[in-house]
Structures are given as C-alpha cells and as structure tokens.
Write a protein that holds these residues in place. Structure first.
Motif, PDB file in Angstrom:
ATOM      1  N   ILE A  64       0.878  -1.166   0.000  1.00 60.23           N
ATOM      2  CA  ILE A  64       0.000   0.000   0.000  1.00 60.23           C
ATOM      3  C   ILE A  64       0.916   1.217   0.000  1.00 60.23           C
ATOM      4  CG2 ILE A  64      -1.771   1.295   1.265  1.00 60.23           C
ATOM      5  CD1 ILE A  64      -2.416  -1.407   2.727  1.00 60.23           C
ATOM      6  N   LEU A  65       0.709   2.125  -0.959  1.00 58.90           N
ATOM      7  CA  LEU A  65       1.488   3.363  -0.969  1.00 58.90           C
ATOM      8  C   LEU A  65       0.547   4.531  -0.697  1.00 58.90           C
ATOM      9  CD1 LEU A  65       3.860   5.222  -1.431  1.00 58.90           C
ATOM     10  CD2 LEU A  65       3.587   4.944  -3.886  1.00 58.90           C
ATOM     11  N   ILE A  66       0.789   5.220   0.401  1.00 59.78           N
ATOM     12  CA  ILE A  66       0.023   6.437   0.709  1.00 59.78           C
ATOM     13  C   ILE A  66       0.881   7.595   0.243  1.00 59.78           C
ATOM     14  CG2 ILE A  66      -1.165   7.761   2.486  1.00 59.78           C
ATOM     15  CD1 ILE A  66      -1.281   5.182   4.169  1.00 59.78           C
ATOM     16  N   LYS A  67       0.451   8.167  -0.883  1.00 59.54           N
ATOM     17  CA  LYS A  67       1.320   9.120  -1.587  1.00 59.54           C
ATOM     18  C   LYS A  67       1.221  10.513  -1.008  1.00 59.54           C
ATOM     19  CE  LYS A  67       2.087  10.533  -5.865  1.00 59.54           C
ATOM     20  NZ  LYS A  67       1.657  10.839  -7.215  1.00 59.54           N
ATOM     21  N   THR A  68       2.372  11.105  -0.709  1.00 58.09           N
ATOM     22  CA  THR A  68       2.423  12.510  -0.329  1.00 58.09           C
ATOM     23  C   THR A  68       3.825  13.040  -0.583  1.00 58.09           C
ATOM     24  OG1 THR A  68       2.235  14.100   1.454  1.00 58.09           O
ATOM     25  CG2 THR A  68       2.928  11.900   2.079  1.00 58.09           C
ATOM     26  N   ASP A  69       3.915  14.280  -1.000  1.00 57.54           N
ATOM     27  CA  ASP A  69       5.233  14.897  -1.155  1.00 57.54           C
ATOM     28  C   ASP A  69       5.559  15.782   0.039  1.00 57.54           C
ATOM     29  OD1 ASP A  69       5.848  13.697  -3.588  1.00 57.54           O
ATOM     30  OD2 ASP A  69       4.632  15.152  -4.684  1.00 57.54           O
ATOM     31  N   ASP A  70       4.653  15.818   1.004  1.00 61.88           N
ATOM     32  CA  ASP A  70       4.870  16.663   2.191  1.00 61.88           C
ATOM     33  C   ASP A  70       5.608  15.878   3.271  1.00 61.88           C
ATOM     34  OD1 ASP A  70       3.466  18.659   0.927  1.00 61.88           O
ATOM     35  OD2 ASP A  70       1.539  17.978   1.744  1.00 61.88           O
ATOM     36  N   LYS A  71       6.185  16.612   4.182  1.00 62.72           N
ATOM     37  CA  LYS A  71       6.836  15.985   5.330  1.00 62.72           C
ATOM     38  C   LYS A  71       5.750  15.428   6.243  1.00 62.72           C
ATOM     39  CE  LYS A  71       9.881  17.297   9.149  1.00 62.72           C
ATOM     40  NZ  LYS A  71      10.569  16.010   9.312  1.00 62.72           N
ATOM     41  N   VAL A  72       5.933  14.204   6.675  1.00 62.93           N
ATOM     42  CA  VAL A  72       4.949  13.581   7.565  1.00 62.93           C
ATOM     43  C   VAL A  72       5.661  13.218   8.866  1.00 62.93           C
ATOM     44  CG1 VAL A  72       3.106  11.870   7.698  1.00 62.93           C
ATOM     45  CG2 VAL A  72       3.959  12.575   5.469  1.00 62.93           C
ATOM     46  N   GLU A  73       5.219  13.803   9.942  1.00 64.63           N
ATOM     47  CA  GLU A  73       5.878  13.560  11.239  1.00 64.63           C
ATOM     48  C   GLU A  73       5.411  12.240  11.855  1.00 64.63           C
ATOM     49  OE1 GLU A  73       5.006  17.101  13.434  1.00 64.63           O
ATOM     50  OE2 GLU A  73       6.452  18.291  12.297  1.00 64.63           O
ATOM     51  N   PRO A  74       6.167  11.740  12.825  1.00 66.87           N
ATOM     52  CA  PRO A  74       5.820  10.433  13.408  1.00 66.87           C
ATOM     53  C   PRO A  74       4.362  10.324  13.876  1.00 66.87           C
ATOM     54  CG  PRO A  74       7.989  11.104  14.153  1.00 66.87           C
ATOM     55  CD  PRO A  74       7.455  12.235  13.340  1.00 66.87           C
TER      56      PRO A  74
END
Lengths: 391, 248
Positions: B84-94
């Motif tokens: 499963i790929l949850i696509k985002t180009d943003d920074k995702v914090e823990p």
C-alpha cells in the motif's frame, strides 16, 4: 534517441540486489583468491543462488527473460564492487554463453541443461580459440570425425578455455567437414555441448598475468568421444550459431572493464583524499586530480556507448558498431583508470595491499580478449567507414 | 494471521549525508535512497513468520513520494505479498504516520504490526510507540527475538544491561532492533515475481486524518569535526590531565 535515461525501477532493483550480494565479498576476499588461485566458489554460489546467472535466459527454463541491458547491469555491478574480472569472469560465461543452446538446441537440450546452468549445478566451459587459430575462426583445425554409429571423435587443441579445471560440461566448436569441401570457409564447423572430462581433455592451466583464481587452459583432444545427441542444431552451422553471441560478449566485456576501472578510480579518489603530503591531501594537487577526473569522463563515455549497444541489441537493432566501439572504449578507459589509480597511490600502488595493482593486471585482459583492439578497429574501418579490407 | 509492516524510504546508510547550505535539512538531491535498515529487519521477520506458517499474509505500507513504490517493491521482492502506498510529497511527522497507520490497521485488521524501532534519517524512535498508544494495543519494542504462539507474542527486548521478555496478547505492536535477524538479499526470481504483486495507491485524503506538522525544524548542522586526541605516557599522567579538565 532514448537509449540512455534513468534506469527503470527493475533495473535499480537489480543493481541494488547485486550490490548487496557482492558486498559480502570484500577486497580481502578478492586479494586472497588472487594469491591462492582458488576459484571464487562462495561468490559463484551466491550469484547462482540469487538467480543472477539466469538473467538473460528465458523464463520457461528458469531464467528471468531479461535483456542484454539488465545482464550488463549485473556484470557491471559485479566488476565495480571490487570483484573485477576475478568475479566477472567466474560467471561471465553463464550469462550469454549458453545462448546457442537456448536458440539452436533441441527442446531436450534446452530443458535438461539450461535450468542446471542457471542453478550453477552444471559448470560449463567454452572452447573456440586454438593455438593456430585465434581470430580467424574459419581456420580452426580441430576436427570432430563422425563414427559409423553417428557419434563423433574429437581431435585437436584448444587454448584459453576459461574454467576448464572446474567444468563438467563444454561448449566446443570443431570442423566436421574439411574446409576444401565447403562452399564457404565458415561452413563445415559444428557446435557441441557435451560432458567434459578434464583428464581426458588434458586440461592444463596457463600461468598468466592476472585473475589467477579464474584459470585459462590448454586442452588436447585425441579421440575424445562426443555422442551424436550432443550436437547443437545442424551439422556445419556452428560458426553461424556462435556469431549470435559475439556482440553481447563484447558489451559484457566492456561493462566489466568499465566497472573495474570505476572500482580503481574509487580507490584512487579515496587515497587522494586521505593521503597527506606537504601538509595537504595529494588530491589537492592537479597533477593527481586531473588524471582522475579524465578517467571519470572516459569511463562515463564508454559506459554510455556500452549501454547504447545493449539497448540497440535489446531492440533487435544492429549493434555491431556500438558493441565493438564499447569494447574498445571500455577496455581502454578501464585500463587507463587502473594505471592512473596505481600512479595516484605512488609506491603504495605497487603493493598488493592496496588492490589497484591487481586491478591493473586484470584490466589488461579486456584489451586483448575476446577480440584484439586492432580487429575492432578493422571492423569499424571496414563496416562503419567503408574502407578497404587490409587482411 | 495477517502482518502489517510499515517501511520508510530513507537516505541510504552508505551515503555520507550533507547538510544543505541554508541549514534547512539534509540535501537529498541525487542521493541514493533505500529502505530504512530497521524496516528491512521488520520485513524479514514478517516473511519468516509466513515461511514458518504462523503468518498467512504480509502487507507492507509506505508513506511518502511516488518513489516509495521502489521501497515497497524491495519488500515484495523479499517476500511480502502486497503493498500500500500512501502518496504525499509533504513531510509527515511520526504522529501523523502513526495516525495514518492506525487508519490502515482499521482497514486491514492485522494481528501484528512490525515496525523498525526508528528510521535512520531522523532517528525519532516514536512511530511504533505512538501507534500502540493510538490503538491501545500492547507493544514489544526493540525486539531481539519474536515468538508468536496461540494468540500471544513473546518478545525479547534489548534493554540497558540485558534482555527482557514480555508476553503480549495479539493484536500487538513490535518494533525491531538490529540483532533480531539478518535480512535476506532479494534474488532475481523474486524481483521478477514482485513486479506482479499488487500495490494499492492511496492518498492521505483517503484516510481523513489530520497530518499537519506540529514541529518546525529550526536548523540542521553538521556534527563538529573531531579534533585529534593526545597520547599520554602513563596512567598517572592520564589521571592528572583528566583532573585538570574537570572530568574526574
């Protein structure tokens, strides 16, 4: 003109996995086997277990069904890991060597042998060159004489057969019809894939300059028996079958030489950054830096040509000019990089401990085999430039 | 039993990381990226559970840019079943990652989630613990050994000065430490098989989760250059030097 670009996801995965597999075999491993002359068995096994020997073999016999581009990535990565020709030559033959068997062999030959070659269970060697006939293959002297029951008896000599001390199978070409009875000189040669017995074939390793672990041999056949079932395809067509593999072999040799050169360049760059003389890193001196930069450019250019050739081959386009040019450029750039690496190391470059002298000895190989520089230049002169043949 | 393994695409462990000139972070342009090594250990453990017949399916999930698909393919080539790929180009914090994973857990209902104890890029060491808290599941962190048997997972943890074994009721969270296993190399046949395994493409919006960053990176700097040491003649000199520096 899209023969070079970003590698595909698969190609990256292949490069990454081969890099990791090779990372188990460090510089000391390759230096040690170059001292002892022992075949890199653990490396060969790891590559076979990873399925890499089948990269260019069809899926129905257990291969991956990929092209020359992917095969080149595998071999380039192997050589570049520091394995050089000691690693590359140990598996090189498995990559495209069995192609005549794949394309022209019977279903039985394909189904019995190819899966075993891919798994590493069958260890093959390949005999074309003879003491009195190197590049002029149509003048091969060894003969396979047909017996009343249809089997053959082989007489003659072969030279430079790689891996014969370890092989249990041989792919061998010999004349089955005398040249004067053939309409063309390259007819009358037949190809066999048969059991190999190194004692009966009198296999004798040739002491040589580099790559001690992967031996090359003289073979002597005097009535060596070959069952009729071991003939590949039709009698008399062997030379044509071999031609099929020439361009891929040149491309693979090119990327192996380039990979070795890149390994040498990496060692030299590291040394030039670390070694301090007169209070600064020697790499700060342009006398050291520029030859390294030049080597980088030459290796990259050769790499482009090699992958262009591979790409054209995979698109079923004629790649003769590019494959030959890539072999020439790759071998020269690879050797130059190794020589530069030795010189950059100064006295230490002459010491085995620093690995680059071993690379340099190995790099000489690609300038000579599988075809000399001069014959490549002849090919380009005649076929590409349209100049008259000189020999 | 289904096992979920989150995998993160990070700067390759062999690459010498360089800080951007404006000190806003690490320069990732033209840098080799790979699967977080701790996540490789997680994938390996999950695949071994499947090979042992304990797990029936291994699902890998990654959150990040399109290229995370390569990371998922690596996991599929190691033996995972689908991605499963949850696509985002943003920074995702823990915390955002933990919330997204909670939503994935709700959809997939795994009995075990195996995460790397931390990612080698930010060394946060938070996601597994946060996910356990959000799900209110038991957690076995820094796993050195994992044994799954009859609805329980026995996890031997690496702790200061030794090992501790905890028994967790499934479903549970495990985070992996370095010595849990040695991940396999992908073989060529398995790379070819991985091409045919499905990867589900998702967007963060599909999960209705607030992933807005809560932290601001103020400055990233290179570690100070280590200065040359000093070799002393004997122990008394060493002791007096240390005393002079106020270290003793």
């Amino acid at each position: 003109m899209n023969f070079i670009g970003e590698p595909t996801e698969d190609q990256l995965a292949i490069k990454d996995a081969v890099e990791r597999t090779c990372s188990q075999f460090d510089d000391e491993y390759w230096r040690d086997i170059d001292e002892t002359g022992e075949w890199p068995e653990a490396f060969t096994k790891a590559m076979a277990e990873g399925g890499w020997l089948g990269v260019a073999m069809p899926e129905e016999v257990g291969g991956a069904g990929l092209g020359l581009t992917e095969a080149s990535i595998v071999m380039h990565t192997v050589a570049r890991s520091g394995a050089g020709f000691s690693g590359a030559s140990a598996i090189h033959l498995n990559i495209f060597g069995p192609k005549p068997l794949e394309i022209f062999g019977s279903d039985e030959q394909r189904n019995v042998h190819l899966p075993k070659i891919i798994s590493g269970e069958q260890k093959m060697c390949f005999a074309v060159t003879e003491p009195n006939s190197g590049l002029d293959t149509s003048n091969l002297e060894s003969k396979a004489e047909k017996q009343p029951n249809g089997d053959y008896k082989l007489y003659g000599r072969k030279i430079w057969t790689t891996g014969a001390q370890r092989a249990d199978k041989i792919l061998i070409i010999a004349r089955t019809t005398p040249k004067d009875q053939c309409s063309k000189p390259y007819l009358g040669l037949s190809l066999f894939y048969t059991d190999f017995d190194k004692v009966k074939a009198g296999a004798t390793p040739i002491p040589k300059m580099g790559r001690k672990a992967v031996e090359c041999n003289m073979l002597f056949f005097d009535g060596y028996e070959i069952p009729k079932e071991d003939l590949i395809g039709e009698e008399g067509q062997g030379f044509k079958y071999l031609l099929h593999g020439l361009n891929p072999e040149r491309v693979l040799f090119a990327v192996e030489a380039i990979g070795l050169g890149q390994a040498a360049l990496a060692k030299a760059t590291q040394y030039a950054n670390e070694r301090r003389v007169f209070g600064r890193a020697i790499g700060q001196n342009q006398g050291i830096a520029h030859p390294l930069a030049k080597s980088w450019a030459e290796l990259e250019a050769a790499e482009l040509m090699a992958y262009k050739a591979a790409s054209k081959f995979d698109q079923k386009l004629d790649c003769g000019a590019e494959a030959n040019a890539a072999k020439y450029l790759g071998a020269e750039a690879g050797f130059k990089a190794c020589e530069t690496a030795v010189l950059s190391h100064g006295g230490m470059g002459y010491a085995r401990e620093y690995h680059v002298e071993r690379y340099m000895r190995e790099a000489m190989l690609a300038r000579i085999a599988p075809v000399s520089r001069e014959m490549i230049l002849n090919y380009i002169s005649e076929r590409v430039l349209g100049l008259p043949k000189s020999y | 039993m289904k096992v979920l393994v989150p995998v993160k695409r990070v700067i390759d462990y062999n690459v010498k990381a360089r800080v951007k000139p404006d000190q806003s972070g690490v320069d990732l342009a033209n840098v080799k990226m790979s699967m977080n090594p701790f996540d490789e250990i997680s994938v390996e453990e999950a695949v071994r559970l499947k090979e042992a017949g304990t797990a029936t399916e291994v699902v890998v999930v990654s959150i990040g840019p399109q290229q995370c698909q390569e990371t998922l393919r690596t996991a599929l080539a190691m033996g995972a079943d689908r991605g499963i790929l949850i696509k985002t180009d943003d920074k995702v914090e823990p915390l955002a990652v933990a919330k997204l994973l909670k939503a994935v857990v709700a959809e997939e209902s795994p009995e075990l989630v195996i995460l790397g104890k931390q990612a080698i890029d930010d060394d946060s060491n938070q996601t597994g613990q946060m996910l356990a808290a959000l799900l209110d599941w038991p957690q076995g962190t820094f796993a050195n050994e994992v044994k799954v048997d009859g609805g329980k997972a026995n996890v031997t943890r690496e702790i200061d000065g030794g090992l501790q074994t905890v028994a967790l009721d499934l479903p549970a969270i495990v985070t992996t430490d370095l010595r849990l296993n040695e991940p396999r190399y992908a073989s060529l046949p398995n790379i070819m098989k991985a091409k045919k395994k499905p990867i589900d493409m998702k967007e963060i919006g599909d999960y209705g989760v607030d992933v807005a960053p809560r932290l601001t990176t103020v400055k990233v700097t290179e570690p100070p250059v280590r200065e040359a040491g000093e070799i002393v003649e004997d122990v008394p000199t060493l002791v007096s030097k240390l005393k002079a520096k106020g270290a003793l």
